[in-house]
Write a protein that holds these residues in place. Structure first.
Motif, PDB file in Angstrom:
ATOM      1  N   PRO A  23       0.847  -1.191   0.000  1.00 46.10           N
ATOM      2  CA  PRO A  23       0.000   0.000   0.000  1.00 46.10           C
ATOM      3  C   PRO A  23       0.885   1.245   0.000  1.00 46.10           C
ATOM      4  O   PRO A  23       1.970   1.232   0.565  1.00 46.10           O
ATOM      5  CB  PRO A  23      -0.787  -0.118   1.305  1.00 46.10           C
ATOM      6  N   THR A  24       0.435   2.282  -0.679  1.00 48.06           N
ATOM      7  CA  THR A  24       1.184   3.530  -0.717  1.00 48.06           C
ATOM      8  C   THR A  24       0.713   4.417   0.427  1.00 48.06           C
ATOM      9  O   THR A  24      -0.425   4.886   0.424  1.00 48.06           O
ATOM     10  CB  THR A  24       0.966   4.233  -2.071  1.00 48.06           C
ATOM     11  N   LEU A  25       1.581   4.611   1.390  1.00 45.49           N
ATOM     12  CA  LEU A  25       1.253   5.398   2.578  1.00 45.49           C
ATOM     13  C   LEU A  25       2.253   6.533   2.726  1.00 45.49           C
ATOM     14  O   LEU A  25       3.404   6.418   2.302  1.00 45.49           O
ATOM     15  CB  LEU A  25       1.301   4.512   3.827  1.00 45.49           C
ATOM     16  N   GLU A  33      -4.875   4.314  11.057  1.00 49.30           N
ATOM     17  CA  GLU A  33      -5.083   3.754   9.726  1.00 49.30           C
ATOM     18  C   GLU A  33      -3.899   2.892   9.296  1.00 49.30           C
ATOM     19  O   GLU A  33      -4.082   1.811   8.734  1.00 49.30           O
ATOM     20  CB  GLU A  33      -5.328   4.866   8.701  1.00 49.30           C
ATOM     21  N   VAL A  34      -2.673   3.338   9.551  1.00 50.64           N
ATOM     22  CA  VAL A  34      -1.519   2.539   9.129  1.00 50.64           C
ATOM     23  C   VAL A  34      -1.435   1.243   9.932  1.00 50.64           C
ATOM     24  O   VAL A  34      -1.051   0.209   9.393  1.00 50.64           O
ATOM     25  CB  VAL A  34      -0.180   3.311   9.158  1.00 50.64           C
ATOM     26  N   VAL A  64       6.156   0.405  13.786  1.00 48.95           N
ATOM     27  CA  VAL A  64       4.770   0.840  13.616  1.00 48.95           C
ATOM     28  C   VAL A  64       4.092   0.808  14.986  1.00 48.95           C
ATOM     29  O   VAL A  64       3.372   1.745  15.365  1.00 48.95           O
ATOM     30  CB  VAL A  64       4.014  -0.045  12.600  1.00 48.95           C
ATOM     31  N   LEU A  65       4.336  -0.252  15.753  1.00 50.20           N
ATOM     32  CA  LEU A  65       3.792  -0.341  17.111  1.00 50.20           C
ATOM     33  C   LEU A  65       4.297   0.818  17.962  1.00 50.20           C
ATOM     34  O   LEU A  65       3.534   1.431  18.715  1.00 50.20           O
ATOM     35  CB  LEU A  65       4.191  -1.674  17.742  1.00 50.20           C
ATOM     36  N   VAL A 100       1.274   9.739  11.235  1.00 49.10           N
ATOM     37  CA  VAL A 100       2.569   9.082  11.340  1.00 49.10           C
ATOM     38  C   VAL A 100       3.651  10.144  11.507  1.00 49.10           C
ATOM     39  O   VAL A 100       4.551   9.998  12.324  1.00 49.10           O
ATOM     40  CB  VAL A 100       2.838   8.206  10.099  1.00 49.10           C
ATOM     41  N   GLY A 101       3.549  11.216  10.760  1.00 50.44           N
ATOM     42  CA  GLY A 101       4.531  12.298  10.859  1.00 50.44           C
ATOM     43  C   GLY A 101       4.594  12.914  12.243  1.00 50.44           C
ATOM     44  O   GLY A 101       5.666  13.308  12.702  1.00 50.44           O
TER      45      GLY A 101
END
Length: 164
Positions: A23-25, A33-34, A64-65, A100-101
């Motif tokens: 997926p493009t994230l 969402e991620v 990610v966690l 995420v940023g």
């Protein structure tokens, strides 16, 4: 089979042959969402791209966690023990609109990437060097075309050696 025979057989396979679609994230995605994308797609991590589709960050699942765990609990593990069970299981839902940023630690390390024509040895070396279960596969312009997961790499290596 000699080591050089095995190396030739494995070298015949390239990163593009075992790459999966990713997926493009971007860093603008909500953390919730991620996390959902990673879980639903059963991915070992995620690749974030810039506005031109080039990998900017390769995040193993543990990272990610880390985005979802409040920094106060990362800094002081004893603090996590003070939260009751009912609330401890829902910590990640309190992220709200955080992207995420917003949560990403500045990363000086270059993302784990390989060219589409990289050999499986090159993929393995990149994974090992970066300590990542996921390597971005890029075209000649550096644009993301897929990813090689640790599971795909190990399966390909194991299956290749069974042919003998």
């Amino acid at each position: 089979m000699t080591t050089s025979d095995f190396a030739r057989q494995v070298d015949a396979m390239k990163a593009r042959d075992i790459a999966v679609t990713m997926p493009t994230l971007t860093v603008n995605e909500p953390v919730l969402e991620v996390v959902r994308v990673m879980v639903v797609r059963r991915l070992p991590g995620l690749i974030l791209v810039d506005e031109r589709g080039r990998p900017s960050v390769v995040l193993p699942g543990t990272q990610v966690l880390r985005l979802a765990v409040p920094s106060s609990f990362l800094d002081d593990p004893a603090l996590a023990r003070t939260i009751d069970e009912a609330h401890a299981d829902r910590f990640w839902t309190e992220l709200g609109d955080r992207t995420v940023g917003d949560c990403l630690v500045k990363q000086a390390q270059k993302p784990a990437t390989v060219a589409e024509d990289a050999t499986l040895l090159e993929v393995a070396a990149s994974m090992a060097r970066q300590r990542s279960p996921l390597v971005a596969v890029v075209d000649t312009h550096g644009t993301l075309t897929g990813a090689v997961t640790l599971e795909r790499l190990m399966t390909s290596l194991a299956v290749t050696s069974l042919g003998d």
